[in-house]
Design a protein around this motif. Structure first.
Motif, PDB file in Angstrom:
ATOM      1  N   VAL A 183      -1.893  -2.374   1.494  1.00 17.53           N
ATOM      2  CA  VAL A 183      -2.657  -3.024   2.562  1.00 17.53           C
ATOM      3  C   VAL A 183      -3.896  -3.695   1.996  1.00 17.53           C
ATOM      4  N   ARG A 184      -4.608  -3.015   1.138  1.00 17.65           N
ATOM      5  CA  ARG A 184      -5.816  -3.609   0.519  1.00 17.65           C
ATOM      6  C   ARG A 184      -5.451  -4.823  -0.325  1.00 17.65           C
ATOM      7  N   TYR A 185      -4.375  -4.724  -1.081  1.00 20.33           N
ATOM      8  CA  TYR A 185      -3.893  -5.842  -1.896  1.00 20.33           C
ATOM      9  C   TYR A 185      -3.604  -7.059  -1.023  1.00 20.33           C
ATOM     10  N   LEU A 186      -2.932  -6.845   0.098  1.00 20.39           N
ATOM     11  CA  LEU A 186      -2.594  -7.955   0.998  1.00 20.39           C
ATOM     12  C   LEU A 186      -3.840  -8.528   1.670  1.00 20.39           C
ATOM     13  N   GLU A 187      -4.803  -7.673   1.994  1.00 19.75           N
ATOM     14  CA  GLU A 187      -6.060  -8.162   2.575  1.00 19.75           C
ATOM     15  C   GLU A 187      -6.802  -9.060   1.592  1.00 19.75           C
ATOM     16  N   VAL A 188      -6.855  -8.653   0.328  1.00 18.88           N
ATOM     17  CA  VAL A 188      -7.521  -9.474  -0.693  1.00 18.88           C
ATOM     18  C   VAL A 188      -6.760 -10.777  -0.902  1.00 18.88           C
ATOM     19  N   ALA A 189      -5.441 -10.692  -0.989  1.00 24.95           N
ATOM     20  CA  ALA A 189      -4.640 -11.904  -1.177  1.00 24.95           C
ATOM     21  C   ALA A 189      -4.884 -12.882  -0.037  1.00 24.95           C
ATOM     22  N   ARG A 190      -4.903 -12.391   1.193  1.00 25.48           N
ATOM     23  CA  ARG A 190      -5.114 -13.259   2.357  1.00 25.48           C
ATOM     24  C   ARG A 190      -6.505 -13.876   2.345  1.00 25.48           C
ATOM     25  N   SER A 191      -7.483 -13.164   1.805  1.00 27.28           N
ATOM     26  CA  SER A 191      -8.853 -13.682   1.769  1.00 27.28           C
ATOM     27  C   SER A 191      -8.994 -14.883   0.826  1.00 27.28           C
ATOM     28  N   LEU A 192      -8.005 -15.106  -0.015  1.00 24.31           N
ATOM     29  CA  LEU A 192      -8.045 -16.207  -0.974  1.00 24.31           C
ATOM     30  C   LEU A 192      -7.564 -17.536  -0.385  1.00 24.31           C
ATOM     31  N   GLY A 193      -7.055 -17.504   0.838  1.00 24.66           N
ATOM     32  CA  GLY A 193      -6.556 -18.731   1.456  1.00 24.66           C
ATOM     33  C   GLY A 193      -6.544 -18.615   2.958  1.00 24.66           C
ATOM     34  N   ASP A 194      -5.976 -19.617   3.605  1.00 26.38           N
ATOM     35  CA  ASP A 194      -5.917 -19.643   5.064  1.00 26.38           C
ATOM     36  C   ASP A 194      -4.585 -19.138   5.605  1.00 26.38           C
ATOM     37  N   ALA A 195      -3.636 -18.854   4.732  1.00 23.52           N
ATOM     38  CA  ALA A 195      -2.344 -18.289   5.127  1.00 23.52           C
ATOM     39  C   ALA A 195      -1.785 -17.507   3.948  1.00 23.52           C
ATOM     40  N   LEU A 196      -1.030 -16.455   4.252  1.00 20.92           N
ATOM     41  CA  LEU A 196      -0.411 -15.625   3.218  1.00 20.92           C
ATOM     42  C   LEU A 196       1.080 -15.529   3.459  1.00 20.92           C
ATOM     43  N   ILE A 197       1.857 -15.971   2.474  1.00 20.40           N
ATOM     44  CA  ILE A 197       3.306 -15.807   2.493  1.00 20.40           C
ATOM     45  C   ILE A 197       3.653 -14.688   1.530  1.00 20.40           C
ATOM     46  N   LEU A 198       4.458 -13.747   1.998  1.00 21.38           N
ATOM     47  CA  LEU A 198       4.848 -12.613   1.173  1.00 21.38           C
ATOM     48  C   LEU A 198       6.334 -12.714   0.852  1.00 21.38           C
ATOM     49  N   GLY A 199       6.657 -12.780  -0.428  1.00 20.68           N
ATOM     50  CA  GLY A 199       8.041 -12.722  -0.884  1.00 20.68           C
ATOM     51  C   GLY A 199       8.421 -11.264  -1.051  1.00 20.68           C
ATOM     52  N   LEU A 200       9.465 -10.841  -0.381  1.00 18.11           N
ATOM     53  CA  LEU A 200       9.893  -9.446  -0.401  1.00 18.11           C
ATOM     54  C   LEU A 200      11.212  -9.325  -1.153  1.00 18.11           C
ATOM     55  N   ASN A 201      11.245  -8.468  -2.168  1.00 13.19           N
ATOM     56  CA  ASN A 201      12.475  -8.251  -2.924  1.00 13.19           C
ATOM     57  C   ASN A 201      13.567  -7.675  -2.023  1.00 13.19           C
ATOM     58  N   ALA A 202      14.741  -8.299  -2.043  1.00  8.44           N
ATOM     59  CA  ALA A 202      15.905  -7.790  -1.312  1.00  8.44           C
ATOM     60  C   ALA A 202      16.361  -6.477  -1.950  1.00  8.44           C
ATOM     61  N   ASP A 203      17.148  -5.724  -1.222  1.00  8.47           N
ATOM     62  CA  ASP A 203      17.619  -4.428  -1.721  1.00  8.47           C
ATOM     63  C   ASP A 203      18.285  -4.532  -3.090  1.00  8.47           C
ATOM     64  N   ALA A 204      19.160  -5.518  -3.275  1.00 10.86           N
ATOM     65  CA  ALA A 204      19.866  -5.663  -4.554  1.00 10.86           C
ATOM     66  C   ALA A 204      18.887  -5.945  -5.684  1.00 10.86           C
ATOM     67  N   SER A 205      17.887  -6.739  -5.420  1.00  9.33           N
ATOM     68  CA  SER A 205      16.862  -7.047  -6.415  1.00  9.33           C
ATOM     69  C   SER A 205      16.073  -5.795  -6.790  1.00  9.33           C
TER      70      SER A 205
ATOM     71  N   VAL B 239       7.881  -4.130   8.660  1.00  9.49           N
ATOM     72  CA  VAL B 239       6.621  -3.406   8.469  1.00  9.49           C
ATOM     73  C   VAL B 239       5.555  -4.333   7.893  1.00  9.49           C
ATOM     74  N   VAL B 240       5.868  -5.069   6.829  1.00  6.17           N
ATOM     75  CA  VAL B 240       4.838  -5.934   6.238  1.00  6.17           C
ATOM     76  C   VAL B 240       4.518  -7.117   7.143  1.00  6.17           C
ATOM     77  N   ALA B 241       5.500  -7.599   7.910  1.00 11.44           N
ATOM     78  CA  ALA B 241       5.247  -8.698   8.843  1.00 11.44           C
ATOM     79  C   ALA B 241       4.299  -8.266   9.956  1.00 11.44           C
ATOM     80  N   ALA B 242       4.291  -6.979  10.276  1.00 11.08           N
ATOM     81  CA  ALA B 242       3.417  -6.471  11.329  1.00 11.08           C
ATOM     82  C   ALA B 242       1.961  -6.376  10.883  1.00 11.08           C
ATOM     83  N   LEU B 243       1.698  -6.508   9.592  1.00  7.84           N
ATOM     84  CA  LEU B 243       0.329  -6.426   9.081  1.00  7.84           C
ATOM     85  C   LEU B 243      -0.408  -7.736   9.332  1.00  7.84           C
ATOM     86  N   SER B 244      -1.640  -7.649   9.794  1.00 11.86           N
ATOM     87  CA  SER B 244      -2.389  -8.849  10.165  1.00 11.86           C
ATOM     88  C   SER B 244      -2.633  -9.827   9.022  1.00 11.86           C
ATOM     89  N   PRO B 245      -2.788  -9.405   7.765  1.00 11.05           N
ATOM     90  CA  PRO B 245      -3.014 -10.409   6.723  1.00 11.05           C
ATOM     91  C   PRO B 245      -1.806 -11.289   6.428  1.00 11.05           C
TER      92      PRO B 245
END
Length: 107
Positions: free
Chosen positions: A44-66, A86-92
């Motif tokens: 959560v802290r990592y995503l908050e910091v990442a989001r603070s670096l821009g006006d939008a945050l896109i998160l690439g999520l590894n698929a199960d096979a990956s 779960v990660v989509a529900a996070l505000s950042p």
């Protein structure tokens, strides 16, 4: 994903349409990626910091096979669609895209 979905589910985007949907997000945008299997406050802290670096945050999520290829046959513990919700529900997080490759270079 269907545009009729509401809330966090609308944040989960199809990799085939990621570029088109990302183009609609504010600039500058930040991209990060990861497994986010057992979500903890460090994530959560990592995503908050990442989001603070821009006006939008896109998160690439590894698929199960990956995840299995990168972390072994016992992982992930939580299936990809549950992790995505779960990660989509996070505000950042503004968008989540699941990728099957070992790295997110293709997306």
């Amino acid at each position: 994903m269907n545009n009729a979905l509401v809330g966090f589910e609308r944040k989960i985007i199809d990799p085939a349409h990621a570029a088109v949907q990302a183009a609609q997000l504010p600039r500058p945008m930040v991209f990060t990626n990861g497994v986010f299997d057992l979500l903890h406050r460090g994530h959560v802290r990592y995503l908050e910091v990442a989001r603070s670096l821009g006006d939008a945050l896109i998160l690439g999520l590894n698929a199960d096979a990956s995840v299995r290829r990168n972390k072994g046959p016992a992982r992930p513990i939580t299936p990809e669609l549950e992790r995505a919700e779960v990660v989509a529900a996070l505000s950042p997080v503004d968008a989540v895209v699941i990728f099957a490759e070992d790295t997110p270079g293709e997306i």
